[in-house]
Scaffold this motif. Structure first.
Motif, PDB file in Angstrom:
ATOM      1  N   ALA A  83      37.489  59.783  53.478  1.00  0.00           N
ATOM      2  CA  ALA A  83      36.077  59.512  53.199  1.00  0.00           C
ATOM      3  C   ALA A  83      35.885  59.077  51.746  1.00  0.00           C
ATOM      4  CB  ALA A  83      35.245  60.751  53.499  1.00  0.00           C
ATOM      5  N   ALA A  84      36.618  59.701  50.831  1.00  0.00           N
ATOM      6  CA  ALA A  84      36.498  59.342  49.415  1.00  0.00           C
ATOM      7  C   ALA A  84      36.948  57.908  49.176  1.00  0.00           C
ATOM      8  CB  ALA A  84      37.318  60.312  48.564  1.00  0.00           C
ATOM      9  N   GLU A  85      38.039  57.509  49.815  1.00  0.00           N
ATOM     10  CA  GLU A  85      38.534  56.143  49.646  1.00  0.00           C
ATOM     11  C   GLU A  85      37.531  55.142  50.208  1.00  0.00           C
ATOM     12  OE1 GLU A  85      40.614  52.883  48.567  1.00  0.00           O
ATOM     13  OE2 GLU A  85      40.880  54.969  47.903  1.00  0.00           O
ATOM     14  N   TRP A  86      36.948  55.469  51.371  1.00  0.00           N
ATOM     15  CA  TRP A  86      35.936  54.603  51.972  1.00  0.00           C
ATOM     16  C   TRP A  86      34.738  54.452  51.033  1.00  0.00           C
ATOM     17  CZ3 TRP A  86      30.815  54.998  53.134  1.00  0.00           C
ATOM     18  CH2 TRP A  86      30.273  54.082  54.044  1.00  0.00           C
ATOM     19  N   ALA A  87      34.270  55.558  50.456  1.00  0.00           N
ATOM     20  CA  ALA A  87      33.094  55.530  49.586  1.00  0.00           C
ATOM     21  C   ALA A  87      33.376  54.748  48.302  1.00  0.00           C
ATOM     22  CB  ALA A  87      32.648  56.950  49.270  1.00  0.00           C
ATOM     23  N   ARG A  88      34.549  54.955  47.723  1.00  0.00           N
ATOM     24  CA  ARG A  88      34.896  54.214  46.498  1.00  0.00           C
ATOM     25  C   ARG A  88      34.923  52.710  46.769  1.00  0.00           C
ATOM     26  NH1 ARG A  88      38.538  58.693  45.687  1.00  0.00           N
ATOM     27  NH2 ARG A  88      40.149  57.508  46.787  1.00  0.00           N
ATOM     28  N   LYS A  89      35.556  52.332  47.867  1.00  0.00           N
ATOM     29  CA  LYS A  89      35.650  50.912  48.195  1.00  0.00           C
ATOM     30  C   LYS A  89      34.267  50.323  48.435  1.00  0.00           C
ATOM     31  CE  LYS A  89      37.865  47.677  51.418  1.00  0.00           C
ATOM     32  NZ  LYS A  89      38.786  47.551  52.582  1.00  0.00           N
ATOM     33  N   ARG A  90      33.412  51.050  49.181  1.00  0.00           N
ATOM     34  CA  ARG A  90      32.063  50.560  49.464  1.00  0.00           C
ATOM     35  C   ARG A  90      31.255  50.419  48.174  1.00  0.00           C
ATOM     36  NH1 ARG A  90      28.080  50.687  53.583  1.00  0.00           N
ATOM     37  NH2 ARG A  90      29.790  50.201  55.002  1.00  0.00           N
ATOM     38  N   MET A  91      31.355  51.403  47.292  1.00  0.00           N
ATOM     39  CA  MET A  91      30.600  51.324  46.041  1.00  0.00           C
ATOM     40  C   MET A  91      31.079  50.163  45.176  1.00  0.00           C
ATOM     41  SD  MET A  91      28.166  52.245  44.053  1.00  0.00           S
ATOM     42  CE  MET A  91      27.521  53.867  44.495  1.00  0.00           C
ATOM     43  N   ARG A  92      32.377  49.960  45.085  1.00  0.00           N
ATOM     44  CA  ARG A  92      32.896  48.819  44.320  1.00  0.00           C
ATOM     45  C   ARG A  92      32.370  47.497  44.883  1.00  0.00           C
ATOM     46  NH1 ARG A  92      37.275  49.888  40.839  1.00  0.00           N
ATOM     47  NH2 ARG A  92      38.402  51.849  41.214  1.00  0.00           N
ATOM     48  N   ASN A  93      32.419  47.360  46.212  1.00  0.00           N
ATOM     49  CA  ASN A  93      31.990  46.116  46.838  1.00  0.00           C
ATOM     50  C   ASN A  93      30.495  45.873  46.635  1.00  0.00           C
ATOM     51  OD1 ASN A  93      34.566  45.591  47.762  1.00  0.00           O
ATOM     52  ND2 ASN A  93      34.214  46.426  49.806  1.00  0.00           N
ATOM     53  N   LEU A  94      29.687  46.918  46.806  1.00  0.00           N
ATOM     54  CA  LEU A  94      28.245  46.769  46.658  1.00  0.00           C
ATOM     55  C   LEU A  94      27.858  46.427  45.220  1.00  0.00           C
ATOM     56  CD1 LEU A  94      26.982  49.803  48.785  1.00  0.00           C
ATOM     57  CD2 LEU A  94      26.819  47.385  49.408  1.00  0.00           C
ATOM     58  N   SER A  95      28.563  47.007  44.259  1.00  0.00           N
ATOM     59  CA  SER A  95      28.191  46.861  42.853  1.00  0.00           C
ATOM     60  C   SER A  95      28.753  45.612  42.205  1.00  0.00           C
ATOM     61  CB  SER A  95      28.653  48.100  42.066  1.00  0.00           C
ATOM     62  OG  SER A  95      28.063  49.280  42.573  1.00  0.00           O
ATOM     63  N   SER A  96      29.762  45.020  42.812  1.00  0.00           N
ATOM     64  CA  SER A  96      30.425  43.878  42.170  1.00  0.00           C
ATOM     65  C   SER A  96      29.482  42.698  41.974  1.00  0.00           C
ATOM     66  CB  SER A  96      31.647  43.444  42.985  1.00  0.00           C
ATOM     67  OG  SER A  96      31.253  43.013  44.291  1.00  0.00           O
ATOM     68  N   SER A  97      28.542  42.503  42.906  1.00  0.00           N
ATOM     69  CA  SER A  97      27.615  41.369  42.779  1.00  0.00           C
ATOM     70  C   SER A  97      26.632  41.568  41.633  1.00  0.00           C
ATOM     71  CB  SER A  97      26.853  41.154  44.088  1.00  0.00           C
ATOM     72  OG  SER A  97      26.078  42.293  44.412  1.00  0.00           O
ATOM     73  N   PHE A  98      26.544  42.810  41.111  1.00  0.00           N
ATOM     74  CA  PHE A  98      25.700  43.094  39.949  1.00  0.00           C
ATOM     75  C   PHE A  98      26.516  43.074  38.656  1.00  0.00           C
ATOM     76  CE2 PHE A  98      23.539  44.947  43.556  1.00  0.00           C
ATOM     77  CZ  PHE A  98      22.211  44.616  43.341  1.00  0.00           C
ATOM     78  N   GLY A  99      27.777  42.674  38.762  1.00  0.00           N
ATOM     79  CA  GLY A  99      28.643  42.628  37.591  1.00  0.00           C
ATOM     80  C   GLY A  99      29.144  43.984  37.154  1.00  0.00           C
ATOM     81  N   THR A 100      29.073  44.984  38.040  1.00  0.00           N
ATOM     82  CA  THR A 100      29.464  46.351  37.702  1.00  0.00           C
ATOM     83  C   THR A 100      30.901  46.596  38.136  1.00  0.00           C
ATOM     84  OG1 THR A 100      27.184  47.070  38.054  1.00  0.00           O
ATOM     85  CG2 THR A 100      28.877  48.786  37.951  1.00  0.00           C
ATOM     86  N   GLU A 101      31.717  47.051  37.206  1.00  0.00           N
ATOM     87  CA  GLU A 101      33.115  47.360  37.486  1.00  0.00           C
ATOM     88  C   GLU A 101      33.409  48.807  37.125  1.00  0.00           C
ATOM     89  OE1 GLU A 101      35.599  44.600  35.448  1.00  0.00           O
ATOM     90  OE2 GLU A 101      34.899  42.852  36.617  1.00  0.00           O
ATOM     91  N   PHE A 102      34.190  49.463  37.963  1.00  0.00           N
ATOM     92  CA  PHE A 102      34.516  50.866  37.788  1.00  0.00           C
ATOM     93  C   PHE A 102      35.994  51.045  37.473  1.00  0.00           C
ATOM     94  CE2 PHE A 102      30.945  50.698  40.733  1.00  0.00           C
ATOM     95  CZ  PHE A 102      30.092  51.688  40.247  1.00  0.00           C
ATOM     96  N   ASP A 103      36.289  52.077  36.695  1.00  0.00           N
ATOM     97  CA  ASP A 103      37.643  52.580  36.575  1.00  0.00           C
ATOM     98  C   ASP A 103      37.809  53.719  37.565  1.00  0.00           C
ATOM     99  OD1 ASP A 103      38.396  50.838  34.471  1.00  0.00           O
ATOM    100  OD2 ASP A 103      37.365  52.125  33.019  1.00  0.00           O
ATOM    101  N   ARG A 104      39.024  54.233  37.647  1.00  0.00           N
ATOM    102  CA  ARG A 104      39.328  55.328  38.568  1.00  0.00           C
ATOM    103  C   ARG A 104      39.943  56.467  37.780  1.00  0.00           C
ATOM    104  NH1 ARG A 104      41.823  55.640  43.841  1.00  0.00           N
ATOM    105  NH2 ARG A 104      42.029  57.874  44.302  1.00  0.00           N
TER     106      ARG A 104
END
Length: 344
Positions: A312-333
């Motif tokens: 579930a954590a991997e799914w949520a991280r991937k979804r958040m990265r994908n949703l935020s990328s169009s706003f120019g938001t990048e995450f570290d881990r």
């Protein structure tokens, strides 16, 4: 030393959650997340129910769901988690009419939990929740007190206009989500000015906005979030959709478009996975400068929130990265968490 301020999405303690909690320990609703919550310096939640055993279900307009929780267990549970602020501007605070709203206000006030977004009148509903967070806890030592953070939270909603407060009627701080609307600008600026009068280090706008089960904010919400930041808001804390949405950084300040659900008893959509979200932890200096957001994956199971399973954590991280990328938001881990730097 940075302080850690947590934000959650909807905390719905009614219905089946309420029934389960009558038969288990008072802090069981927080599951394996309890110690992480208690380790925060402050915690802001959207309380998606009223706290009362009184009142009748709202019948003046059609309402498919009605949520309330017994304050005899709910207040101690909020205290155990270290909740500092409950936002009440949402579409369930009047589910059991005015008497249950008034009980909610009384119960939170009695527990010393700050609240915003609903009240006896629109004037009260627009008032900020104000808290001093951090390690001071009333300590008179200057070196400790200087590390405290003054936080002011306003709460607004565009949901359920029939629950709106006015000059004589209890209810919510209701607005149209439209940055070009003159009445919206007037009302929001009034709320922000009253919050600024408390001289906060950090100013938060908590918004219960938009429809359910939508994964992306409309353009009008983006414009509104930007306008709030430009009006001096430090953090936009969105919720309502039951699923988390993107994070955007505008002028160095974060916008959580939707924090999803934190606790509930809802049916789970197998694709949108409304049972999965995050605990959003803002690291901030005592002067109110946001440093980073740390997103800890969570998962609802058996009417309690817990640390998300690896899948579930991997799914949520991937979804958040994908949703935020169009706003120019990048995450570290970092371990299970996503990390968003806010430093210039």
């Amino acid at each position: 030393m940075p302080l850690q301020l947590g934000f959650t999405g909807d905390v719905m303690l009614g219905r089946v959650v309420d029934d389960r909690q009558r038969r288990r320990s008072v802090d069981a609703v927080w599951g394996s997340v309890l110690e992480r919550l208690r380790g925060l310096d402050g915690l802001v939640i959207n309380l998606e129910c009223c706290l009362s055993t009184r009142g009748q279900q709202w019948q003046r307009t059609y309402r498919p769901f009605h949520f309330r929780a017994d304050p005899d267990w709910a207040i101690p549970a909020l205290e155990r988690a270290g909740v500092d602020v409950c936002t009440l501007a949402n579409n369930h605070i009047l589910d059991y009419e005015e008497v249950a709203l008034r009980d909610t206000l009384t119960e939170l006030d009695g527990a010393g939990i700050a609240r915003a977004g609903a009240g006896e009148t629109i004037d009260e509903a627009l008032g900020p929740a104000v808290r001093t967070i951090g390690p001071s806890n009333g300590d008179s030592d200057d070196s400790i007190a200087n590390n405290a953070l003054e936080v002011a939270v306003i709460a607004l909603t565009d949901n359920t206009p029939e629950y709106a407060a006015d000059e004589d009627t209890p209810g919510t701080a209701w607005i149209e989500i439209d940055a070009s609307d003159a009445e919206t600008r007037r009302r929001v600026r009034e709320a922000l000015e009253r919050a600024r009068e408390t001289n906060p280090d950090l100013l938060v706008a908590s918004l219960h906005w938009g429809p359910n089960m939508v994964t992306e904010p409309p353009k009008s919400f983006q414009e509104f979030g930007h306008w709030l930041i430009e009006e001096g808001v430090d953090v936009v804390h969105g919720h309502s959709a039951h699923v988390f949405q993107a994070i955007e950084v505008h002028e160095g300040r974060p916008i959580i478009y939707d924090a999803g659900d934190f606790v509930d008893d809802y049916r789970v959509d197998p694709e949108l996975r409304n049972d999965r979200s995050f605990l959003f932890v803002l690291s901030v200096t005592p002067d109110g400068d946001p440093l980073e957001f740390r997103l800890h994956p969570t998962e609802v199971e058996d009417c309690a929130v817990g640390e998300a399973s690896p899948e579930a954590a991997e799914w949520a991280r991937k979804r958040m990265r994908n949703l935020s990328s169009s706003f120019g938001t990048e995450f570290d881990r970092d371990g299970d968490a996503l990390v968003l730097s806010l430093e210039n």
